[in-house]
Design a protein around this motif. Structure first.
Motif, PDB file in Angstrom:
ATOM      1  N   ASP A 380      24.673  37.665  28.174  1.00 48.67           N
ATOM      2  CA  ASP A 380      24.288  38.559  29.262  1.00 48.67           C
ATOM      3  C   ASP A 380      25.496  39.221  29.919  1.00 48.67           C
ATOM      4  OD1 ASP A 380      25.303  36.259  30.302  1.00 48.67           O
ATOM      5  OD2 ASP A 380      23.845  36.058  31.916  1.00 48.67           O
ATOM      6  N   ILE A 381      26.467  39.630  29.110  1.00 47.12           N
ATOM      7  CA  ILE A 381      27.660  40.277  29.669  1.00 47.12           C
ATOM      8  C   ILE A 381      27.306  41.607  30.332  1.00 47.12           C
ATOM      9  CG2 ILE A 381      28.236  41.395  27.476  1.00 47.12           C
ATOM     10  CD1 ILE A 381      31.171  41.127  28.250  1.00 47.12           C
ATOM     11  N   ASN A 382      26.268  42.290  29.836  1.00 44.46           N
ATOM     12  CA  ASN A 382      25.849  43.544  30.464  1.00 44.46           C
ATOM     13  C   ASN A 382      25.438  43.324  31.913  1.00 44.46           C
ATOM     14  OD1 ASN A 382      25.800  45.855  28.443  1.00 44.46           O
ATOM     15  ND2 ASN A 382      24.806  44.226  27.282  1.00 44.46           N
ATOM     16  N   THR A 383      24.760  42.218  32.163  1.00 45.92           N
ATOM     17  CA  THR A 383      24.370  41.887  33.532  1.00 45.92           C
ATOM     18  C   THR A 383      25.594  41.680  34.402  1.00 45.92           C
ATOM     19  OG1 THR A 383      22.418  40.795  32.642  1.00 45.92           O
ATOM     20  CG2 THR A 383      22.991  40.314  34.921  1.00 45.92           C
ATOM     21  N   LEU A 384      26.580  40.992  33.854  1.00 49.31           N
ATOM     22  CA  LEU A 384      27.827  40.763  34.579  1.00 49.31           C
ATOM     23  C   LEU A 384      28.489  42.082  34.968  1.00 49.31           C
ATOM     24  CD1 LEU A 384      30.139  38.707  35.408  1.00 49.31           C
ATOM     25  CD2 LEU A 384      31.139  39.251  33.195  1.00 49.31           C
ATOM     26  N   ILE A 385      28.568  42.994  34.008  1.00 50.12           N
ATOM     27  CA  ILE A 385      29.191  44.293  34.265  1.00 50.12           C
ATOM     28  C   ILE A 385      28.439  45.044  35.356  1.00 50.12           C
ATOM     29  CG2 ILE A 385      29.623  46.576  33.255  1.00 50.12           C
ATOM     30  CD1 ILE A 385      31.608  44.681  32.268  1.00 50.12           C
ATOM     31  N   ILE A 439      22.870  48.323  45.937  1.00 52.29           N
ATOM     32  CA  ILE A 439      22.485  47.124  46.692  1.00 52.29           C
ATOM     33  C   ILE A 439      21.259  47.414  47.546  1.00 52.29           C
ATOM     34  CG2 ILE A 439      23.256  45.446  48.411  1.00 52.29           C
ATOM     35  CD1 ILE A 439      26.110  45.920  47.470  1.00 52.29           C
ATOM     36  N   ILE A 440      21.239  48.595  48.203  1.00 50.02           N
ATOM     37  CA  ILE A 440      20.098  48.961  49.039  1.00 50.02           C
ATOM     38  C   ILE A 440      18.871  49.248  48.176  1.00 50.02           C
ATOM     39  CG2 ILE A 440      19.222  50.723  50.637  1.00 50.02           C
ATOM     40  CD1 ILE A 440      22.091  50.977  51.700  1.00 50.02           C
ATOM     41  N   ASP A 441      19.097  49.933  47.038  1.00 50.59           N
ATOM     42  CA  ASP A 441      17.984  50.300  46.163  1.00 50.59           C
ATOM     43  C   ASP A 441      17.311  49.061  45.582  1.00 50.59           C
ATOM     44  OD1 ASP A 441      16.475  52.353  44.536  1.00 50.59           O
ATOM     45  OD2 ASP A 441      17.425  51.252  42.899  1.00 50.59           O
ATOM     46  N   LYS A 442      18.114  48.083  45.197  1.00 49.87           N
ATOM     47  CA  LYS A 442      17.549  46.874  44.589  1.00 49.87           C
ATOM     48  C   LYS A 442      18.410  45.672  44.963  1.00 49.87           C
ATOM     49  CE  LYS A 442      15.682  45.185  40.198  1.00 49.87           C
ATOM     50  NZ  LYS A 442      15.624  45.389  38.731  1.00 49.87           N
ATOM     51  N   PRO A 443      18.249  45.168  46.184  1.00 53.23           N
ATOM     52  CA  PRO A 443      19.080  44.037  46.614  1.00 53.23           C
ATOM     53  C   PRO A 443      18.761  42.770  45.826  1.00 53.23           C
ATOM     54  CG  PRO A 443      17.375  44.518  48.232  1.00 53.23           C
ATOM     55  CD  PRO A 443      17.312  45.615  47.217  1.00 53.23           C
ATOM     56  N   GLU A 444      19.784  42.129  45.327  1.00 50.64           N
ATOM     57  CA  GLU A 444      19.619  40.898  44.559  1.00 50.64           C
ATOM     58  C   GLU A 444      20.714  39.914  44.953  1.00 50.64           C
ATOM     59  OE1 GLU A 444      19.518  41.761  40.413  1.00 50.64           O
ATOM     60  OE2 GLU A 444      17.742  43.038  40.538  1.00 50.64           O
ATOM     61  N   LYS A 445      20.415  38.628  44.783  1.00 51.97           N
ATOM     62  CA  LYS A 445      21.356  37.596  45.196  1.00 51.97           C
ATOM     63  C   LYS A 445      22.613  37.578  44.337  1.00 51.97           C
ATOM     64  CE  LYS A 445      18.903  34.087  42.466  1.00 51.97           C
ATOM     65  NZ  LYS A 445      18.177  32.796  42.507  1.00 51.97           N
ATOM     66  N   GLU A 446      22.540  38.180  43.124  1.00 55.51           N
ATOM     67  CA  GLU A 446      23.718  38.204  42.254  1.00 55.51           C
ATOM     68  C   GLU A 446      24.887  38.970  42.882  1.00 55.51           C
ATOM     69  OE1 GLU A 446      20.460  36.951  39.619  1.00 55.51           O
ATOM     70  OE2 GLU A 446      20.676  38.453  41.197  1.00 55.51           O
ATOM     71  N   TYR A 447      24.564  39.986  43.684  1.00 58.85           N
ATOM     72  CA  TYR A 447      25.637  40.709  44.378  1.00 58.85           C
ATOM     73  C   TYR A 447      26.389  39.773  45.319  1.00 58.85           C
ATOM     74  CZ  TYR A 447      23.693  45.129  42.697  1.00 58.85           C
ATOM     75  OH  TYR A 447      23.260  46.169  41.913  1.00 58.85           O
ATOM     76  N   LEU A 448      25.646  38.875  45.958  1.00 62.63           N
ATOM     77  CA  LEU A 448      26.270  37.901  46.849  1.00 62.63           C
ATOM     78  C   LEU A 448      27.176  36.963  46.066  1.00 62.63           C
ATOM     79  CD1 LEU A 448      26.508  36.662  49.676  1.00 62.63           C
ATOM     80  CD2 LEU A 448      24.506  35.246  49.137  1.00 62.63           C
ATOM     81  N   TYR A 449      26.736  36.560  44.854  1.00 65.01           N
ATOM     82  CA  TYR A 449      27.572  35.703  44.019  1.00 65.01           C
ATOM     83  C   TYR A 449      28.887  36.410  43.659  1.00 65.01           C
ATOM     84  CZ  TYR A 449      23.254  33.009  43.314  1.00 65.01           C
ATOM     85  OH  TYR A 449      22.118  32.272  43.505  1.00 65.01           O
ATOM     86  N   CYS A 450      28.793  37.701  43.371  1.00 62.74           N
ATOM     87  CA  CYS A 450      30.001  38.469  43.034  1.00 62.74           C
ATOM     88  C   CYS A 450      30.967  38.515  44.209  1.00 62.74           C
ATOM     89  CB  CYS A 450      29.627  39.885  42.608  1.00 62.74           C
ATOM     90  SG  CYS A 450      28.686  39.977  41.078  1.00 62.74           S
ATOM     91  N   ILE A 451      30.417  38.744  45.399  1.00 59.07           N
ATOM     92  CA  ILE A 451      31.270  38.806  46.589  1.00 59.07           C
ATOM     93  C   ILE A 451      31.933  37.455  46.834  1.00 59.07           C
ATOM     94  CG2 ILE A 451      31.256  39.113  49.100  1.00 59.07           C
ATOM     95  CD1 ILE A 451      28.969  41.157  48.669  1.00 59.07           C
ATOM     96  N   VAL A 452      31.176  36.379  46.640  1.00 59.79           N
ATOM     97  CA  VAL A 452      31.738  35.027  46.808  1.00 59.79           C
ATOM     98  C   VAL A 452      32.863  34.798  45.812  1.00 59.79           C
ATOM     99  CG1 VAL A 452      31.247  32.564  46.552  1.00 59.79           C
ATOM    100  CG2 VAL A 452      29.652  34.033  47.799  1.00 59.79           C
TER     101      VAL A 452
END
Length: 496
Positions: A380-385, A439-452
């Motif tokens: 799932d590297i595409n998801t990571l990108i 993020i506004i269009d489709k907020p997901e918890k993965e963005y939070l993981y990236c910030i962490v």
């Protein structure tokens, strides 16, 4: 980690490893400074920009912009506007690159404007995730295109594409480690190849236009999207296709006459890419309707099957060359970010060392290649990108903001190129939008993981960079020495 102790250990061995060279011969030969050489001229600089920006996307799936814009007319306008925005952003980088003539791109500018912590966060995110994962995904695409002809009617096995991508990574890293001149030559040839196929597609499109194939281009604004969010996503995808306009700033120290060649390469390279993108899309629309283009798995291949048959096999071949060139350019610049971060103490010192034989930052290049191979392993590297892509625009915005800040805090710096300050302000606004829009269009918890993850780098910053505890040197000293002996590399010499 301790550069001075490494130098003392090397002196009895004639300045490096166990070379059995006669001392008189060594004294008779002129000694070169162990630094990266200025081997990149104007043509190579343009080829680096063009070769990295034009990857496989424009040939395989230039459909996201059309999907969100809703019609041909807005689609072409978005491609043009994105080219203008990329040029404006690159002009900001031209001012920064001629004002601060250090390699490393955003890293050096953020260090100068905001200090060590922001620069460290950038280097941590870019070196550990953005650059190697981007390198990996490009090589995976390359492997998929190269292996598809051998598996007609079905997708290539995953193990085949991953093995091919690893082989591509090893080949590209080897070329870059051997010689900067060789790497430039390879990049120039690959860029010429992709421009050749662009000329073929555009030429065919012009012929078809002259023959009256203008049905798709007649009512170009019919069905266009009126949603601000959809137009924003069209711009997001368009600007992503233009990503790479800052590549030359990563190698400023290796650029011949950077005060002239950096802005000139930008002003030639990016408008050239913009013209290519718009004209290639026009050529596609002479053969396909909007629906056909959206449904095509590989747009350029469909175009070739309809226009260039029986020579349609040429297009997939050149798509492979184009993707290889983009991966090669990505590797070339990624090694320089790692090299500069190591030199400034934000990465382990061995990453800032230079090959004695080839005068290349081989430890940094090898490190980037190893990380890229690790990123190829998961499926799932595409998801990571996708989740980390917003971080890139955070740093673009901060870099444009750095230009504004240094107009007031560093008035003493010489500015051979000076852009109107509103351009930098516009880039800050565009970057802010592109960070917040997904993020506004489709907020997901993965963005939070990236910030962490991004801010987790500060855990290493405190003991290794800020405090520089003695035990870290005791641990890293022997490791650095053995790696130095293994790879035959030495610390860069100061030439200022």
């Amino acid at each position: 980690m301790d550069t001075s102790s490494m130098r003392k250990r090397k002196e009895p061995g004639n300045g490096c490893m166990d070379h059995s060279v006669d001392s008189q011969t060594t004294e008779a030969q002129p000694v070169k400074a162990t630094v990266l050489k200025k081997d990149v001229g104007l043509v190579s600089g343009i080829c680096l920009i063009v070769g990295t920006m034009i990857g496989s996307g424009i040939f395989i799936s230039p459909k996201a912009v059309l999907l969100y814009s809703g019609a041909v007319g807005p689609c072409l306008l978005v491609w043009t506007a994105c080219g203008v925005l990329a040029t404006l952003g690159a002009l900001c980088y031209a001012e920064l690159g001629t004002m601060i003539t250090k390699s490393g791109g955003e890293y050096s500018y953020l260090m100068e404007a905001f200090g060590s912590i922001i620069a460290y966060i950038y280097s941590w995110t870019t070196v550990m995730v953005l650059k190697p994962s981007s390198f990996a995904i490009i090589c995976l695409s390359l492997a998929e295109y190269a292996s598809t002809p051998f598996y007609p009617g079905c997708s290539p096995p995953v193990v085949v594409t991953k093995c091919l991508s690893v082989a591509a990574i090893l080949l590209i890293v080897t070329v870059n480690c051997l010689s900067v001149k060789l790497a430039n030559y390879v990049q120039n040839v690959l860029t010429a190849a992709k421009l050749l196929i662009v000329v073929v597609i555009v030429g065919a499109g012009i012929v078809l236009l002259a023959q009256g194939n203008t049905e798709t281009l007649s009512n170009t604004f019919e069905g266009s999207s009126t949603s601000v969010g959809a137009i924003g996503l069209a711009f997001y995808n368009g600007l992503w296709a233009y990503d790479g306009w800052n590549q030359l700033n990563f190698i400023t120290e290796e650029l011949k006459d950077p005060y002239r060649n950096l802005p000139l390469a930008i002003l030639i390279g990016i408008p050239l890419v913009s013209v290519c993108y718009v004209l290639v899309n026009v050529a596609y629309f002479t053969v396909m309707t909007s629906t056909e283009l959206l449904n095509s798995p590989a747009v350029a291949v469909t175009f070739a099957d309809r226009v260039l048959y029986p020579m349609s096999w040429v297009v997939p071949l050149f798509v492979v060359f184009s993707t290889f060139g983009s991966a090669h350019g990505s590797c070339f610049t990624a090694g320089r970010v790692t090299y500069v971060a190591g030199r400034e103490g934000h990465m382990v010192k061995i990453l800032s060392y230079i090959s004695l034989k080839h005068y290349t930052p081989s430890p940094a290049l090898i490190f980037n290649g190893i990380l890229a191979i690790f990123y190829i392993i998961p499926s799932d590297i595409n998801t990571l990108i996708n989740y980390f892509s917003f971080a890139q625009w955070v740093f673009y915005g901060l870099t444009a903001l750095a230009l504004i800040v240094m107009r007031f805090t560093r008035k003493d710096l010489h500015r051979p190129v000076k852009v109107p300050i509103f351009i930098a302000g516009l880039m800050v606004l565009v970057s802010s939008y592109l960070v917040l829009a997904p993020i506004i269009d489709k907020p997901e918890k993965e963005y939070l993981y990236c910030i962490v993850f991004i801010f987790s780098g500060l855990i290493l910053y405190y003991p290794f960079v800020h405090r520089k505890f003695g035990w870290t040197r005791k641990v890293m000293g022997p490791i650095t020495m053995h790696l130095q002996l293994l790879m035959e590399v030495v610390p860069p010499e100061k030439t200022d």
